[in-house]
Structure formats: structure tokens, C-alpha cells
Design a protein around this motif. Sequence first.
Motif, PDB file in Angstrom:
ATOM      1  N   MET A 233       0.830  -1.205   0.000  1.00 59.36           N
ATOM      2  CA  MET A 233       0.000   0.000   0.000  1.00 59.36           C
ATOM      3  C   MET A 233       0.864   1.254   0.000  1.00 59.36           C
ATOM      4  SD  MET A 233      -2.804   1.207   2.860  1.00 59.36           S
ATOM      5  CE  MET A 233      -3.673  -0.344   2.736  1.00 59.36           C
ATOM      6  N   ARG A 234       1.932   1.242   0.798  1.00 61.70           N
ATOM      7  CA  ARG A 234       2.832   2.398   0.847  1.00 61.70           C
ATOM      8  C   ARG A 234       3.453   2.642  -0.517  1.00 61.70           C
ATOM      9  NH1 ARG A 234       8.460   3.905   2.496  1.00 61.70           N
ATOM     10  NH2 ARG A 234       9.092   1.815   1.847  1.00 61.70           N
ATOM     11  N   ARG A 235       3.863   1.573  -1.172  1.00 59.83           N
ATOM     12  CA  ARG A 235       4.457   1.715  -2.501  1.00 59.83           C
ATOM     13  C   ARG A 235       3.467   2.319  -3.492  1.00 59.83           C
ATOM     14  NH1 ARG A 235       9.815   1.899  -3.114  1.00 59.83           N
ATOM     15  NH2 ARG A 235      10.776   0.636  -1.481  1.00 59.83           N
ATOM     16  N   GLN A 236       2.253   1.831  -3.463  1.00 64.92           N
ATOM     17  CA  GLN A 236       1.257   2.328  -4.398  1.00 64.92           C
ATOM     18  C   GLN A 236       0.900   3.788  -4.137  1.00 64.92           C
ATOM     19  OE1 GLN A 236      -2.086  -0.328  -4.157  1.00 64.92           O
ATOM     20  NE2 GLN A 236      -0.976  -2.066  -5.061  1.00 64.92           N
ATOM     21  N   LEU A 237       0.858   4.163  -2.870  1.00 61.34           N
ATOM     22  CA  LEU A 237       0.452   5.521  -2.517  1.00 61.34           C
ATOM     23  C   LEU A 237       1.561   6.544  -2.710  1.00 61.34           C
ATOM     24  CD1 LEU A 237      -1.510   4.847   0.802  1.00 61.34           C
ATOM     25  CD2 LEU A 237      -2.493   5.558  -1.381  1.00 61.34           C
ATOM     26  N   ASN A 238       2.794   6.167  -2.435  1.00 62.67           N
ATOM     27  CA  ASN A 238       3.846   7.160  -2.279  1.00 62.67           C
ATOM     28  C   ASN A 238       5.018   7.027  -3.249  1.00 62.67           C
ATOM     29  OD1 ASN A 238       2.630   8.434   0.080  1.00 62.67           O
ATOM     30  ND2 ASN A 238       3.181   6.575   1.181  1.00 62.67           N
ATOM     31  N   PHE A 239       4.957   6.086  -4.183  1.00 61.48           N
ATOM     32  CA  PHE A 239       6.107   5.875  -5.053  1.00 61.48           C
ATOM     33  C   PHE A 239       5.683   5.778  -6.515  1.00 61.48           C
ATOM     34  CE2 PHE A 239       7.606   4.815  -0.915  1.00 61.48           C
ATOM     35  CZ  PHE A 239       8.950   5.180  -0.915  1.00 61.48           C
ATOM     36  N   ASP A 240       6.560   6.264  -7.373  1.00 60.74           N
ATOM     37  CA  ASP A 240       6.342   6.253  -8.806  1.00 60.74           C
ATOM     38  C   ASP A 240       6.537   4.839  -9.352  1.00 60.74           C
ATOM     39  OD1 ASP A 240       6.101   7.628 -11.459  1.00 60.74           O
ATOM     40  OD2 ASP A 240       8.147   6.860 -11.656  1.00 60.74           O
ATOM     41  N   LYS A 241       5.618   4.377 -10.195  1.00 57.51           N
ATOM     42  CA  LYS A 241       5.674   3.010 -10.690  1.00 57.51           C
ATOM     43  C   LYS A 241       6.829   2.787 -11.652  1.00 57.51           C
ATOM     44  CE  LYS A 241       0.713   2.158 -10.205  1.00 57.51           C
ATOM     45  NZ  LYS A 241      -0.547   1.803 -10.912  1.00 57.51           N
ATOM     46  N   VAL A 242       7.187   3.789 -12.423  1.00 50.58           N
ATOM     47  CA  VAL A 242       8.208   3.609 -13.445  1.00 50.58           C
ATOM     48  C   VAL A 242       9.606   3.593 -12.832  1.00 50.58           C
ATOM     49  CG1 VAL A 242       9.255   4.597 -15.531  1.00 50.58           C
ATOM     50  CG2 VAL A 242       6.765   4.613 -15.227  1.00 50.58           C
ATOM     51  N   THR A 243       9.897   4.574 -11.975  1.00 53.09           N
ATOM     52  CA  THR A 243      11.254   4.748 -11.458  1.00 53.09           C
ATOM     53  C   THR A 243      11.461   4.163 -10.065  1.00 53.09           C
ATOM     54  OG1 THR A 243      10.693   6.897 -10.495  1.00 53.09           O
ATOM     55  CG2 THR A 243      11.475   6.880 -12.783  1.00 53.09           C
ATOM     56  N   ALA A 244      10.375   3.797  -9.364  1.00 49.50           N
ATOM     57  CA  ALA A 244      10.424   3.329  -7.965  1.00 49.50           C
ATOM     58  C   ALA A 244      10.883   4.413  -7.010  1.00 49.50           C
ATOM     59  CB  ALA A 244      11.318   2.093  -7.826  1.00 49.50           C
ATOM     60  N   LEU A 245      10.889   5.683  -7.480  1.00 46.37           N
ATOM     61  CA  LEU A 245      11.227   6.810  -6.613  1.00 46.37           C
ATOM     62  C   LEU A 245       9.973   7.317  -5.909  1.00 46.37           C
ATOM     63  CD1 LEU A 245      13.583   8.809  -9.030  1.00 46.37           C
ATOM     64  CD2 LEU A 245      14.234   7.141  -7.286  1.00 46.37           C
ATOM     65  N   ALA A 246      10.177   8.054  -4.821  1.00 45.54           N
ATOM     66  CA  ALA A 246       9.052   8.650  -4.123  1.00 45.54           C
ATOM     67  C   ALA A 246       8.331   9.628  -5.041  1.00 45.54           C
ATOM     68  CB  ALA A 246       9.534   9.352  -2.863  1.00 45.54           C
ATOM     69  N   ASN A 247       7.004   9.781  -4.813  1.00 41.93           N
ATOM     70  CA  ASN A 247       6.270  10.769  -5.596  1.00 41.93           C
ATOM     71  C   ASN A 247       6.348  12.147  -4.937  1.00 41.93           C
ATOM     72  OD1 ASN A 247       4.391  10.750  -3.488  1.00 41.93           O
ATOM     73  ND2 ASN A 247       3.066   9.281  -4.521  1.00 41.93           N
ATOM     74  N   ARG A 248       5.746  13.112  -5.578  1.00 43.50           N
ATOM     75  CA  ARG A 248       5.871  14.497  -5.122  1.00 43.50           C
ATOM     76  C   ARG A 248       5.275  14.683  -3.725  1.00 43.50           C
ATOM     77  NH1 ARG A 248       6.544  19.616  -7.275  1.00 43.50           N
ATOM     78  NH2 ARG A 248       5.558  21.272  -6.049  1.00 43.50           N
ATOM     79  N   ASP A 249       4.065  14.145  -3.498  1.00 46.04           N
ATOM     80  CA  ASP A 249       3.406  14.360  -2.202  1.00 46.04           C
ATOM     81  C   ASP A 249       4.244  13.798  -1.052  1.00 46.04           C
ATOM     82  OD1 ASP A 249       1.309  15.634  -3.399  1.00 46.04           O
ATOM     83  OD2 ASP A 249       0.007  13.865  -3.469  1.00 46.04           O
TER      84      ASP A 249
END
Length: 637
Positions: A233-249
Motif C-alpha cells: 500500500m505504501r508503494r502504491q500511494l507514495n512511489f512512482d511506478k516507473v522509477t520506484a522513486l518517491a512521488n511528489r506528495d
Amino acid sequence: MKRVSLIQQLWFLVVAAVVLAAAGSLAANLYNARNYLEQQLAAQSADAANSLALLITQNHADRAMGETLINAAFDQGHFRSITWRDPEGKATVQRLNAAGFGGAPQWFRQIFPLTTAPARAMVSSGWMQAGFVEVESEAGYAYVSLWQGALTVSFWVAIAGIVVGLIGSIGVGTIRRQLLAVVDQAKAITQRRFVTIPEPDGPEMGRLAQAMNAMVTRVKAMFEEEANRLEEMRRQLNFDKVTALANRDYFMGRLGATLGEPDVAQEVLVLMRIGALAELNAHLGRPLTDEMLAQFGRVLLDRQRFGDDSLAARMNGADFTLLAQQSHFDADKVAQLHDELMALLSSFAGEAVVLSMAVTELRQGDSIRDVMSRLDAALALAEANGGTRVEIAGGNVDKPLALTAERWGHLLDQAVAASEFKLVRFAVRNAHGGLLHEEAPLRLKQGDDWLPASQFLPMAIRTRRVAALDLAAVGMALTQLAADPACPGLGVNLAAESLDDDGFIAQLAALVRNQRQAASRLWLEMAEAGVVPRFERFRALCLALEELPCKIGVEHFGRQFSLIGQLHDLGIDYLKVDGSFVPQIEQHQGNQTFLKGVCNIAHNIGLGVVAEGVKTEQEASTLFALGFDGVTGPGVK
């Protein structure tokens, strides 16, 4: 009244059984021996009486000859008395042994008395009765024999008892070890450490251990299943699927939490922009572009290169950020990273690709807007220069004192010796507004100023003096707690690097043990990023403190999240969830679900949960509704 343990009861049973068996065997042997000796004495008396009566009769009951015969028999020393009586019962000849015979203790004679009834034999003179001979054997010899037999039997009974005791000791010791293993397992469960033990050979203890292990295994499986679900869930909510980096939020939440901490660490923030990414995507196609971005992300995710607590994020399609400690990421390394990433992009594009990069240092008092404004201005300048160099954002940044490592070491030693430190306090409050405890970061006196930990801790780590600083902070906290009984507790942050000092754990445990009463309100915590690479040493710390009344926890929890699958084996008391998940939590349904899951899994194994980086009342009320036990941050007074 003190309760008797099961092991003590087993020992009592073993000792009682050995003593009763030995006493019974000894008593039976002695009573049998006494009966035998009494029979022998009676037979001796009867034989002597019959012999003397026959001899006297053969000599026609001559008094002189009878007396001679009686004296000869008596002088052998085996008789207490020999008497020849006339038909009227009057003693004609009598010999008595008044002195008796020693050789056996009087108490033994009283316990085992020998009954020696006199034997009688008729004396005749022709056809006339000439009286009778009465003989009583001397029991002294029998007492000596009985006493020596008692000593011999007692010796062998004692030897047998010792052997039985040793065998019983081995048996009880085996049972004790098996019981203690199960007790230690149950005790570990109460301390939130779910461990399995080898199953004993015995059927009863084996079944008990098997049942306990099965329970622990089920708990671990449930825990790991829930942890994996939360991680996904954390990965889906907070990380970019392509790069596996954290998202902006998530990144902005982490940046806000970092800036909101009492001591802003010496960290740098890098902003990167890939030029003409849309054209590259059209030229390469989406699959190849995604592979390029994935490799770009893998470079930024190198924690060994940028530090365990580093965080890389994809802010939008072409913008990327990297937050890392300054000690891991100086100007030369930034330039090297720029060239490496440009080469990577160009290798996919088949031509030079523009990569603009700007860097700024975080400083005390910065807001997110301040940091991003500096970076945007620097990035614009980098783009104007064609993205061929890294631009350093301006601003007066608070830096550590410009001292050599040797000078820093001397300064820190002097500060520890003179106690030139103080603890500043920040509130951690519960759902009712009460004070749960107070966070107490360390400050170092330098002239008229008090330096925050961010300005001296890196050099303390570098000069290997961080363990001494942590011990000083704990000692200071214990002193303040002892002087202020009304204080609900003080939380001291320990640097994970202190665990690298071999003597730190023992010294910390001794320090806490010496002030047990004050230590019941002491909260010790380490950052998750430092615990993960030193997990076994952290486990050793938890085990060393498990019998002591202080609490131990993990702060900034969730930055890596890999620790959650191992919480069941530590025995810690609480978690402080990283502030990256907290900003505007009332508006983020996904993070609410995630944090509620973290609270549930923590509460199921008896852990308290505190949220860091809380800035508003709305955030605090939402977090308490999700199940948090406490909150702390800039908005908590």
C-alpha cells in the motif's frame, strides 16, 4: 509468603525420596540385624546353659567342680552372668559382669535395645534334681557388631543417596532447562519478542513447546502478511511506478518533516530536470523511455552512495529531487552525479541530452517555499547555461564551526568533562492533550551560544565521540527526572553510530540500572535509518535493556519501512512514525488507510505509536482518530 517454584518442589520430592529410601533401608537393615543378634545371643545362652548343666551333672553336681566349670566359661567374657541355683532357686555359684562392655554410643543402645533373656538348663545328681544353671549372654559384643554394621550400611546408603541425588540433579536440571526455555519464550512474548525454541525430547514439555512455537509462528505469519500488505500500500500511494522513486506528495511531506524538526540536519537538496523529455519519449517510444527513467531512478536510489537516510523522488514527468546528508554528498560528488546521469541519458538518446541540476543546503528556519524558491532560481540559471554545470543556490546557510577534526575532538572531550551541555524540551501529547513525555535533544555550549545537534553531531560521529555524547545526554536526563518527579518522561535520541562502540551498550545499561526509579520515565529512541544497517547490535541493545524500566523505541519510522517485518523480534515499546506521511493527512484517504494499518499492527504487538511533524490541529485530530497514541511536531505545544 514466598511461593515455591516447580523446580524447588521437584527438588524437595527428589531429596525427600532419597532421604526416605535411605532412612527406610537403614532402619530395616538395623532392625533385621538386631533380631538376628538377639537370636544369636539367645542361642549362645541356651548352648552355654545346656553344656554347663550337662558337665555339672556328669560330675554328680559337685559344687567345687561346678564352680570351676562356671568360672572357666565366664572367663571367656561372652556372658553377663552365669548362676547355678539349687532347687529352691538360691544361688549356689554366681558370676556377674557388673562393668558391662562398651564400644557403642549410649543413644544407639537406647534406639536399638537388645533383649537378652537368660537361658536355663536342669542339673541332676543321680535321679535327684540338683538345681539349674541360668546363663545370660553379654550384649556388648552384639552392640559393637550392630554399631559397626550401622556405620557400614550408612556409608553405602550415603554413597547410594549421592549417586541417586546426582542422577536426580541431572533429571531435574534437564526439566529445569526445558521449563526455563518455555518460560523465557513466554516472557519474550510479554516483551513483544515472538521467538521460537527447540522442542524438548520429553512428550509433555515437547507438546507445550510445540504449542507455543505454533502460536508464535502464527503471530509472525500474521504480522508479516500485514506488513507486506502495508508495504504494498505504501508503494502504491507514495512511489512512482516507473522509477520506484518517491512521488511528489511523499517527498514534500518528508521535506516538511525534516525542516520542522528541532535540529535540521546538515542536508543538501538537489533538483534535476531532464531537458526535452517529451521529445525523447516521442523519439524512443514509451517502453524504452520508461527503461531509461528506471535506470535513472536506480542511480538515485543507491543508499550506499548517498546515505541510508537519503530520499530520491520524481516530482513530475521530467523533474527529480534527491535529499541526502551533506557528509555523503559534497560539491564534487554532485558534479560527478551530473556527468554520470547525462551520460546515461545520452546513451539511450544517441545524442547529448540536457540535464539541468541545482543544489541547496537546508538550514534552520527554512520553509518549503524558501528551499524550493532557491532551487527554482538556481535551476533556471542552470537551464540558461544549457545544463552543462551544476548551480549552487545562494543563501546564508548555518554551518558547523570551521574547525579541524582534531580540534572538534578536543572541544567535545572538554564539553563532556565539564558538562557543557543542556537538554531542550519539546512536547509529545496524547489524545486528551496531556503530556505523554518530552523530547529532549542535546545542545552544546560554545561561547555564549548553544549549538544544535546538527552542528556538532556529524563531527562527533566522525571523531568517534558520539557514544560519550549519548551517555552524557542519558545521564543528564536521568538527573533531571530524579529532580522533577512531576515530569512524565524525557525522550533522548541516541545516535545509531553509538552502537559501533563495543562498550556503549554495557555502559548505557549500567547507567540506567543505577537510577532505576528515574529510569522508569526515560524514553530512549534511535532513528530507523540507523537501526536497519545495525539491526543485530540494536537487538543486543534491546536485550540488554529488557529487564530495566526504561522504554526504547524507533523514531522516523517508515522512511525505509523494511524494519516493520522484524519488529516482533525486538521487544521495543513504541514507534514514532515519520512526518513524511503527516502533512494534510485529513485530505489524504490513502495515507489514512496506511497509517491506520500501521497503528493496528503496532498495537497488536503492544507498541505505542506517536506521529512526528504535526503542524495543525486538524492533522492531530485525524491522527488520533486513526489510532495514534501521541503526536509531536511544530504545531504541538
